[in-house]
Design a protein around this motif. Structure first.
Motif, mmCIF file in Angstrom:
data_model
loop_
_atom_site.group_PDB
_atom_site.id
_atom_site.type_symbol
_atom_site.label_atom_id
_atom_site.label_comp_id
_atom_site.label_asym_id
_atom_site.label_seq_id
_atom_site.Cartn_x
_atom_site.Cartn_y
_atom_site.Cartn_z
ATOM 1 N N ASN A 59 3.009 -0.329 6.466
ATOM 2 C CA ASN A 59 4.388 -0.278 6.947
ATOM 3 C C ASN A 59 5.307 0.431 5.960
ATOM 4 O O ASN A 59 6.234 1.146 6.376
ATOM 5 C CB ASN A 59 4.884 -1.700 7.241
ATOM 6 C CG ASN A 59 4.203 -2.292 8.452
ATOM 7 O OD1 ASN A 59 4.172 -1.689 9.514
ATOM 8 N ND2 ASN A 59 3.619 -3.463 8.297
ATOM 9 N N HIS A 60 5.051 0.258 4.684
ATOM 10 C CA HIS A 60 5.833 0.980 3.676
ATOM 11 C C HIS A 60 5.584 2.479 3.805
ATOM 12 O O HIS A 60 6.534 3.286 3.773
ATOM 13 C CB HIS A 60 5.452 0.488 2.273
ATOM 14 C CG HIS A 60 6.305 1.061 1.184
ATOM 15 N ND1 HIS A 60 5.962 2.221 0.510
ATOM 16 C CD2 HIS A 60 7.486 0.655 0.642
ATOM 17 C CE1 HIS A 60 6.886 2.493 -0.396
ATOM 18 N NE2 HIS A 60 7.826 1.557 -0.337
ATOM 19 N N VAL A 61 4.324 2.872 3.973
ATOM 20 C CA VAL A 61 4.009 4.292 4.192
ATOM 21 C C VAL A 61 4.717 4.805 5.442
ATOM 22 O O VAL A 61 5.251 5.919 5.463
ATOM 23 C CB VAL A 61 2.488 4.513 4.307
ATOM 24 C CG1 VAL A 61 2.180 5.906 4.852
ATOM 25 C CG2 VAL A 61 1.822 4.343 2.949
ATOM 26 N N GLY A 62 4.716 3.992 6.500
ATOM 27 C CA GLY A 62 5.406 4.393 7.718
ATOM 28 C C GLY A 62 6.871 4.690 7.485
ATOM 29 O O GLY A 62 7.427 5.634 8.061
ATOM 30 N N GLU A 63 7.504 3.911 6.604
ATOM 31 C CA GLU A 63 8.914 4.147 6.302
ATOM 32 C C GLU A 63 9.105 5.373 5.417
ATOM 33 O O GLU A 63 10.096 6.093 5.550
ATOM 34 C CB GLU A 63 9.521 2.906 5.652
ATOM 35 C CG GLU A 63 9.474 1.663 6.529
ATOM 36 C CD GLU A 63 10.019 1.906 7.923
ATOM 37 O OE1 GLU A 63 11.014 2.653 8.055
ATOM 38 O OE2 GLU A 63 9.453 1.362 8.884
ATOM 39 N N VAL A 64 8.163 5.626 4.515
ATOM 40 C CA VAL A 64 8.201 6.870 3.736
ATOM 41 C C VAL A 64 8.105 8.064 4.687
ATOM 42 O O VAL A 64 8.861 9.047 4.570
ATOM 43 C CB VAL A 64 7.046 6.908 2.710
ATOM 44 C CG1 VAL A 64 6.908 8.299 2.091
ATOM 45 C CG2 VAL A 64 7.273 5.865 1.613
ATOM 46 N N CYS A 65 7.193 7.969 5.643
ATOM 47 C CA CYS A 65 7.032 9.049 6.626
ATOM 48 C C CYS A 65 8.288 9.193 7.481
ATOM 49 O O CYS A 65 8.709 10.318 7.796
ATOM 50 C CB CYS A 65 5.827 8.775 7.515
ATOM 51 S SG CYS A 65 4.232 8.908 6.687
ATOM 52 N N VAL A 206 -5.366 7.848 10.961
ATOM 53 C CA VAL A 206 -5.926 8.264 9.668
ATOM 54 C C VAL A 206 -5.067 7.716 8.533
ATOM 55 O O VAL A 206 -5.569 7.171 7.546
ATOM 56 C CB VAL A 206 -6.021 9.793 9.592
ATOM 57 C CG1 VAL A 206 -6.404 10.229 8.186
ATOM 58 C CG2 VAL A 206 -7.037 10.317 10.605
ATOM 59 N N MET A 207 -3.741 7.872 8.685
ATOM 60 C CA MET A 207 -2.822 7.387 7.642
ATOM 61 C C MET A 207 -2.981 5.892 7.430
ATOM 62 O O MET A 207 -3.052 5.420 6.291
ATOM 63 C CB MET A 207 -1.385 7.712 8.045
ATOM 64 C CG MET A 207 -0.317 7.214 7.057
ATOM 65 S SD MET A 207 0.194 5.502 7.356
ATOM 66 C CE MET A 207 1.204 5.700 8.817
ATOM 67 N N LYS A 208 -3.081 5.130 8.507
ATOM 68 C CA LYS A 208 -3.194 3.670 8.386
ATOM 69 C C LYS A 208 -4.499 3.276 7.712
ATOM 70 O O LYS A 208 -4.525 2.349 6.890
ATOM 71 C CB LYS A 208 -3.073 3.021 9.761
ATOM 72 C CG LYS A 208 -1.652 3.078 10.335
ATOM 73 C CD LYS A 208 -1.506 2.261 11.605
ATOM 74 C CE LYS A 208 -2.162 2.895 12.789
ATOM 75 N NZ LYS A 208 -1.880 2.144 14.057
ATOM 76 N N GLY A 209 -5.569 3.991 8.027
ATOM 77 C CA GLY A 209 -6.856 3.690 7.414
ATOM 78 C C GLY A 209 -6.834 3.907 5.920
ATOM 79 O O GLY A 209 -7.408 3.109 5.143
ATOM 80 N N VAL A 210 -6.183 4.982 5.481
ATOM 81 C CA VAL A 210 -6.094 5.282 4.049
ATOM 82 C C VAL A 210 -5.132 4.330 3.348
ATOM 83 O O VAL A 210 -5.421 3.765 2.296
ATOM 84 C CB VAL A 210 -5.677 6.741 3.826
ATOM 85 C CG1 VAL A 210 -5.452 7.032 2.342
ATOM 86 C CG2 VAL A 210 -6.731 7.699 4.393
ATOM 87 N N ALA A 211 -3.950 4.135 3.956
ATOM 88 C CA ALA A 211 -2.895 3.354 3.298
ATOM 89 C C ALA A 211 -3.282 1.882 3.153
ATOM 90 O O ALA A 211 -2.838 1.227 2.208
ATOM 91 C CB ALA A 211 -1.599 3.471 4.097
ATOM 92 N N TYR A 212 -4.080 1.353 4.062
ATOM 93 C CA TYR A 212 -4.483 -0.059 3.975
ATOM 94 C C TYR A 212 -5.171 -0.338 2.635
ATOM 95 O O TYR A 212 -4.971 -1.415 2.051
ATOM 96 C CB TYR A 212 -5.407 -0.400 5.132
ATOM 97 C CG TYR A 212 -5.831 -1.851 5.166
ATOM 98 C CD1 TYR A 212 -4.999 -2.809 5.755
ATOM 99 C CD2 TYR A 212 -7.041 -2.266 4.616
ATOM 100 C CE1 TYR A 212 -5.370 -4.150 5.784
ATOM 101 C CE2 TYR A 212 -7.424 -3.603 4.655
ATOM 102 C CZ TYR A 212 -6.592 -4.540 5.239
ATOM 103 O OH TYR A 212 -6.972 -5.863 5.263
ATOM 104 N N ARG A 213 -5.924 0.633 2.140
ATOM 105 C CA ARG A 213 -6.679 0.447 0.890
ATOM 106 C C ARG A 213 -6.017 1.117 -0.309
ATOM 107 O O ARG A 213 -6.097 0.624 -1.431
ATOM 108 C CB ARG A 213 -8.091 1.001 1.044
ATOM 109 C CG ARG A 213 -8.889 0.277 2.104
ATOM 110 C CD ARG A 213 -10.204 0.998 2.419
ATOM 111 N NE ARG A 213 -10.982 0.264 3.408
ATOM 112 C CZ ARG A 213 -10.767 0.302 4.721
ATOM 113 N NH1 ARG A 213 -9.780 1.069 5.195
ATOM 114 N NH2 ARG A 213 -11.505 -0.394 5.559
#
Length: 214
Positions: A59-65, A206-213
């Protein structure tokens, strides 16, 4: 009488660079209260904490995006009303960014290592979308926010039951994202051609798969 200084392309470049640095490396403050402030922080076991942190990192990555997308779109928006809509939405996304960052700290975790890449890619996509015209620009907002709503629903269903603080944050975020999409639709958003939403969904997966880890 002193004349007003004219804004130059270099001024715009510096503004966009500062926004990028604040989003990726800074700690921009929220303008609204932390949704989880009054919610007890229940102790989670190791696996629950790791899973909750992975979801909040996504979710943090989503907000960066979202910051990259909105700032890129606003930079090339043709109408002042469209630009104002995008920047207003970006301010609420800044609140989301700050809330997710705070929750990650509470979970003894960190943001994604790839945030500079996520921001740069999203800014580029936002700029390209904006260059197609304001109707397409707003259409991109609608599709983005509807997909974000869907993944927030998914996260609300898969968070550890005891993680009430993360849940309160995501509930407020979901309301905001729905409002952004509704406002864009009412402002004249065009429906994106069929391949584009599918490509966006694949990129998000793809983004969610990477960002989770990471």
């Amino acid at each position: 009488m002193t004349s007003l200084r004219q804004i130059t392309p270099l001024d715009h470049l510096l503004t966009e660079a500062q926004r990028a640095l604040d989003t990726v490396f800074g700690n921009p403050p929220a303008h609204r209260p932390y949704p989880a402030e009054a919610t007890p922080d229940v102790e989670l076991d190791v696996d629950e904490r790791r899973h909750a942190a992975g979801l909040m990192r996504i979710n943090h990555v989503g907000e960066v995006c979202a910051q990259g997308l909105y700032f890129g779109q606003a930079a090339v928006a043709r109408e002042p009303e469209t630009r104002a809509h995008l920047l207003e939405a970006a301010q609420e996304e800044t609140d989301h960014l700050a809330w997710c960052a705070q929750r990650l700290r509470e979970l003894d975790s960190r943001p994604s290592l790839f945030n500079p890449l996520w921001y740069a890619g999203s800014y580029t996509i936002g700029t390209l979308a904006g260059l197609r015209g304001d109707g397409w620009n707003l259409g991109f907002v609608v599709e983005t926010e509807r997909q974000v709503e869907a993944h927030l629903d998914e996260h609300l269903g898969t968070l550890p039951p005891a993680d009430l603080r993360s849940r309160e944050i995501l509930k407020v975020m979901k309301i905001d994202e729905a409002r952004h999409a509704d406002h864009a639709e009412h402002a004249g958003a065009r429906r994106l051609p069929r391949p584009i939403p599918s490509v966006m969904a694949l990129a998000s997966k793809v983004m969610k798969g990477v960002a989770y880890r990471l």
